[in-house]
Design an enzyme around this catalytic site. Sequence first.
Site, PDB file in Angstrom:
ATOM      1  N   ALA A 195      13.201   9.609 -27.035  1.00 34.23           N
ATOM      2  CA  ALA A 195      13.500   8.932 -25.776  1.00 34.23           C
ATOM      3  C   ALA A 195      13.157   9.837 -24.597  1.00 34.23           C
ATOM      4  O   ALA A 195      12.640   9.374 -23.572  1.00 34.23           O
ATOM      5  CB  ALA A 195      14.977   8.535 -25.739  1.00 34.23           C
ATOM      6  N   LEU A 255      11.872  13.481 -31.466  1.00 32.05           N
ATOM      7  CA  LEU A 255      12.564  12.593 -32.398  1.00 32.05           C
ATOM      8  C   LEU A 255      13.843  12.063 -31.782  1.00 32.05           C
ATOM      9  O   LEU A 255      14.611  12.834 -31.182  1.00 32.05           O
ATOM     10  CB  LEU A 255      12.888  13.349 -33.690  1.00 32.05           C
ATOM     11  N   SER A 256      14.105  10.770 -31.944  1.00 30.74           N
ATOM     12  CA  SER A 256      15.376  10.159 -31.573  1.00 30.74           C
ATOM     13  C   SER A 256      15.643  10.365 -30.081  1.00 30.74           C
ATOM     14  O   SER A 256      14.875   9.898 -29.251  1.00 30.74           O
ATOM     15  CB  SER A 256      16.488  10.740 -32.458  1.00 30.74           C
ATOM     16  N   ALA A 257      16.725  11.065 -29.702  1.00 33.13           N
ATOM     17  CA  ALA A 257      16.947  11.358 -28.288  1.00 33.13           C
ATOM     18  C   ALA A 257      15.787  12.177 -27.735  1.00 33.13           C
ATOM     19  O   ALA A 257      15.418  12.039 -26.558  1.00 33.13           O
ATOM     20  CB  ALA A 257      18.258  12.107 -28.098  1.00 33.13           C
TER      21      ALA A 257
END
Length: 495
Positions: free
Chosen positions: A169, A164-166
């Site tokens: 990424a 999720l999120s970072a």
Amino acid sequence: MNPTSPPSVPRRSWRLTWPCPASAAATVLSLIAVVLGLSPAPAQAASLQEVTGFGSNPGSLQMFQYVPDGLPSGAPLVVALHGCTQSASDYYGHSGWPKYADLYGFAVVFPQTTGSNNVNSCFNWFQSSDYTRGQGEALSIKQMVDYAKSHYGSDPSRVYVTGLSAGGAMTSVMLADYPDVFAGGAIDSGIPAGCATDLSSGLTCQNSAVSKTPQQWGDAVRTASGNWGGPWPRVAIWQGTGDTTVNPANAAEERDQWTDVQGIGQTPSSTTTLNGGTTQAVYNDSSGKPAVETFSVSGMAHGLAVNPGSGTDQCGSTGTYYLNYICSSYWTAKFWGLDTSGGGGTSSLPAPTGLTVTGTADTTVSLSWSAVSGAASYNVYRGGSKVGSTTGTSFDDTGLNSGTHYSYTVAAVDSAGAVGTRSSTVSATTTGYQPQCFTDNNYNQVAAGRAHQSLGYVHANGSNQNMGLYNVAVTHTLEETSSGYYVIADSGCPS
């Protein structure tokens, strides 16, 4: 998802302590009882446990594991990466992955970073020393996978990564760096691989669209992988249209990246409306198997989609960045095929032959196939996901969208519940299509799979009409005149 990381802060490893599930005395008494035939040994419930000494750990990460009791060798492995300000235990408690590890039979590794690595406890997906193959955090996570293979006997051909999120990424990073390690991935509210080379460009990627062609995005993966020749991981992409932390345009860029890597176009093979206001778009490879799927969750802000409840397709618990819409972990597990790996594992039953579409209606597709010797039942898959089971050799798939294209395969299941090889793919299109209209800004039209972007401009899927700049300031109405074919209809749509 703020990736801020002061470079002067030294790395330091923190360790959490988790309680032992039973005292030594209780264990001894249980063994005595078993020997005397007084009672069976009580089952020891699996829990989240820290693992140390998993490798050289150049990224100074921590490793936590969840391994269901009695997990056999050869089971799949999922790596789950938390977001900024979160932890391994937080992701373990909210994401729903432990439920499916128990249900389908696989291990989960939860890597963890801390404020010592990044002031916001983000994975450093934007920092070259951490996102490069063989270096930093990327290598630490890969070492966790190696540890799992050697200690749990995880199947090296069924290793998956999600985040999720970072963490999303960083999932992009791991898929690009190690396509030889991961069979699939799921990027939740994340960033395309190769978008950022430092903190400044990371913030740009996070907050606005970075316009590149699909080939340019694909080249970033091919370069990161060391020019790996394939096969490539299957990738699911999750994004909320109301996300103000990670620009929703990133989902379209990730779609462009992984469809280009797979050598397929950016027009979906099929689209389906799921619960929680979610639109699923499937991009099949040349064999008709889903290679990329996007899940656009209407109105969802920044976070992981969960759906608390006891149903098979429900999971997780709500909290900060865990939002009640749909169980993303369930649909991701189905996309990877993990729902067919538990309850008996795989079998040597051959693929059914003669799979045929025997009829279509507005909302139904009828199928039939030849019997397989030794089969107790058959699983039916639509777009790669299991949609039903039957003891016969025919099946009616109901509740479909009219005028929509679908693909199907079938697999035989033996009496122990083991699933055999899937059949070749057949396609069907339901009848009676009714035109639909969608009014939204250009970013969201792309994110929903109704349009695609190229060189900073947006074009309607199918008709390829130019819709203007790839931003939120331009709004159009698109009419879907046939499945996957959109035209600009700003002057009005049928009621």
